[in-house]
Design a protein around this motif. Structure first.
Motif, short mmCIF file in Angstrom:
data_model
loop_
_atom_site.label_atom_id
_atom_site.label_comp_id
_atom_site.label_asym_id
_atom_site.label_seq_id
_atom_site.Cartn_x
_atom_site.Cartn_y
_atom_site.Cartn_z
N SER A 143 74.33 31.88 32.44
CA SER A 143 74.80 33.17 31.94
C SER A 143 75.94 33.04 30.91
O SER A 143 76.45 34.06 30.43
N ASP A 144 76.34 31.80 30.57
CA ASP A 144 77.41 31.62 29.59
C ASP A 144 77.07 32.34 28.29
O ASP A 144 75.93 32.29 27.81
N SER A 145 78.06 32.99 27.72
CA SER A 145 77.85 33.73 26.48
C SER A 145 77.73 32.79 25.29
O SER A 145 78.04 31.60 25.38
N GLU A 146 77.29 33.35 24.17
CA GLU A 146 77.20 32.56 22.94
C GLU A 146 78.57 32.04 22.53
O GLU A 146 78.72 30.89 22.09
N PHE B 230 74.73 28.86 16.63
CA PHE B 230 74.80 28.64 18.08
C PHE B 230 74.26 29.87 18.81
O PHE B 230 74.52 31.00 18.41
N LYS B 231 73.51 29.63 19.87
CA LYS B 231 72.99 30.71 20.70
C LYS B 231 73.15 30.34 22.18
O LYS B 231 73.23 29.17 22.54
N LYS B 232 73.18 31.35 23.04
CA LYS B 232 73.32 31.09 24.47
C LYS B 232 72.02 30.54 25.04
O LYS B 232 70.94 30.69 24.45
N ASP B 233 72.14 29.94 26.21
CA ASP B 233 71.02 29.22 26.82
C ASP B 233 69.86 30.14 27.18
O ASP B 233 68.70 29.71 27.22
N THR B 234 70.14 31.39 27.46
CA THR B 234 69.09 32.31 27.91
C THR B 234 68.45 33.10 26.76
O THR B 234 67.75 34.08 26.99
N SER B 235 68.68 32.69 25.55
CA SER B 235 68.11 33.39 24.40
C SER B 235 66.58 33.34 24.42
O SER B 235 65.98 32.33 24.82
N ASP B 236 65.94 34.42 24.02
CA ASP B 236 64.48 34.47 23.95
C ASP B 236 63.96 33.53 22.86
O ASP B 236 64.66 33.22 21.90
N ASP B 237 62.71 33.12 22.99
CA ASP B 237 62.11 32.23 22.00
C ASP B 237 62.12 32.86 20.61
O ASP B 237 62.34 32.17 19.61
N GLN C 109 66.93 32.37 14.61
CA GLN C 109 68.14 31.61 14.28
C GLN C 109 67.80 30.38 13.46
O GLN C 109 68.48 30.07 12.47
N GLN C 110 66.75 29.68 13.85
CA GLN C 110 66.33 28.49 13.11
C GLN C 110 65.99 28.84 11.66
O GLN C 110 66.42 28.15 10.73
N SER C 111 65.24 29.90 11.50
CA SER C 111 64.86 30.34 10.15
C SER C 111 66.09 30.74 9.34
O SER C 111 66.23 30.37 8.16
N LYS C 112 66.97 31.49 9.97
CA LYS C 112 68.19 31.94 9.29
C LYS C 112 69.04 30.75 8.85
O LYS C 112 69.54 30.70 7.71
N ASN C 113 69.18 29.77 9.73
CA ASN C 113 70.02 28.61 9.42
C ASN C 113 69.44 27.78 8.28
O ASN C 113 70.15 27.33 7.38
N GLY D 262 70.57 20.99 21.42
CA GLY D 262 70.25 21.37 20.05
C GLY D 262 69.88 20.15 19.24
O GLY D 262 69.47 19.13 19.79
N TYR D 263 70.08 20.26 17.94
CA TYR D 263 69.72 19.14 17.09
C TYR D 263 70.53 19.17 15.79
O TYR D 263 71.06 20.21 15.38
N LEU D 264 70.63 18.00 15.20
CA LEU D 264 71.22 17.82 13.88
C LEU D 264 70.08 17.57 12.92
O LEU D 264 69.17 16.80 13.21
#
Length: 209
Positions: A13-16, A87-94, A100-104, A136-138
């Motif tokens: 439940s940790d926030s972003e 960065f996104k929280k662990d419970t983020s939807d697919d 986020q990936q596209s935006k980044n 995540g990944y670099l």
């Protein structure tokens, strides 16, 4: 070893903001003394603002004039943007993760096209971080043929949750040091970006008057 902090504190439940804060602490230590600054707090990316302005003119559309808000932008001291990191929280939807990936990717493409590459054509590659919770990944993004980009994963990133998983953190540390070296000591960045930091730091006669 028993005094190592943050182990067993991670919750799904940790926030972003919590996920970002823990990883940002590593980056602050890593980048200390390099002349690279961390701009966080959902600040607008100047490169995307420039990109939107161009698209509005050429395609007669109405994109935002303020640029995309980014979790973390790495810059030189004179605010020359180097890369965007999300960065996104662990419970983020697919669907949120894919957005986020596209935006980044698109944000870093804008930084390459409108900031780094115009400074010098040798600055055709940047590296960035995409993190979900503690994983995540670099990746590296390269500009080729003016308007085409190639993205390539460099390393998985993992923030250990328990003492037992601490050994898995070794590859993450290696990747982060490689990230630092690529941004701070590669020939292209040193000669065309970091020299800008040098001139910003030097005192002038007006400084002492």
């Amino acid at each position: 070893f028993n005094r190592v902090r943050n182990f067993n504190r991670h919750q799904e439940s940790d926030s972003e903001a919590t996920c970002y804060r823990r990883f940002a602490a590593l980056l602050e230590v890593l980048l200390d003394g390099t002349g690279i600054t961390m701009i966080d707090g959902e600040k607008a990316c100047k490169a995307t603002k420039m990109n939107n302005t161009i698209n509005n003119v050429y395609f007669e559309i109405d994109l935002s004039r303020y640029g995309r808000k980014i979790d973390l932008i790495l810059c030189t001291l004179d605010r020359t943007e180097i890369c965007s990191n999300e960065f996104k929280k662990d419970t983020s939807d697919d669907s949120v993760i894919l957005d986020q990936q596209s935006k980044n990717l698109r944000t870093n493409a804008s930084i390459l096209r409108h900031v780094l590459y115009p400074l010098n054509h040798e600055l055709d590659t940047t590296m960035a971080i995409d993190l979900i919770g503690t994983n995540g990944y670099l990746y590296a993004l390269q500009l080729v043929n003016d308007d085409f980009y190639i993205a390539k994963p460099v390393s998985q990133l993992l923030y250990p949750k328990t003492r037992e998983s601490l050994w898995l953190f070794l590859d993450t540390l290696k990747a982060l040091f490689f990230f630092k070296v690529r941004c701070c000591t590669s020939k292209e960045y040193r000669s065309h970006l970091l020299h800008r930091i040098f001139y910003v730091q030097q005192p002038t006669e007006q400084t002492w008057s």
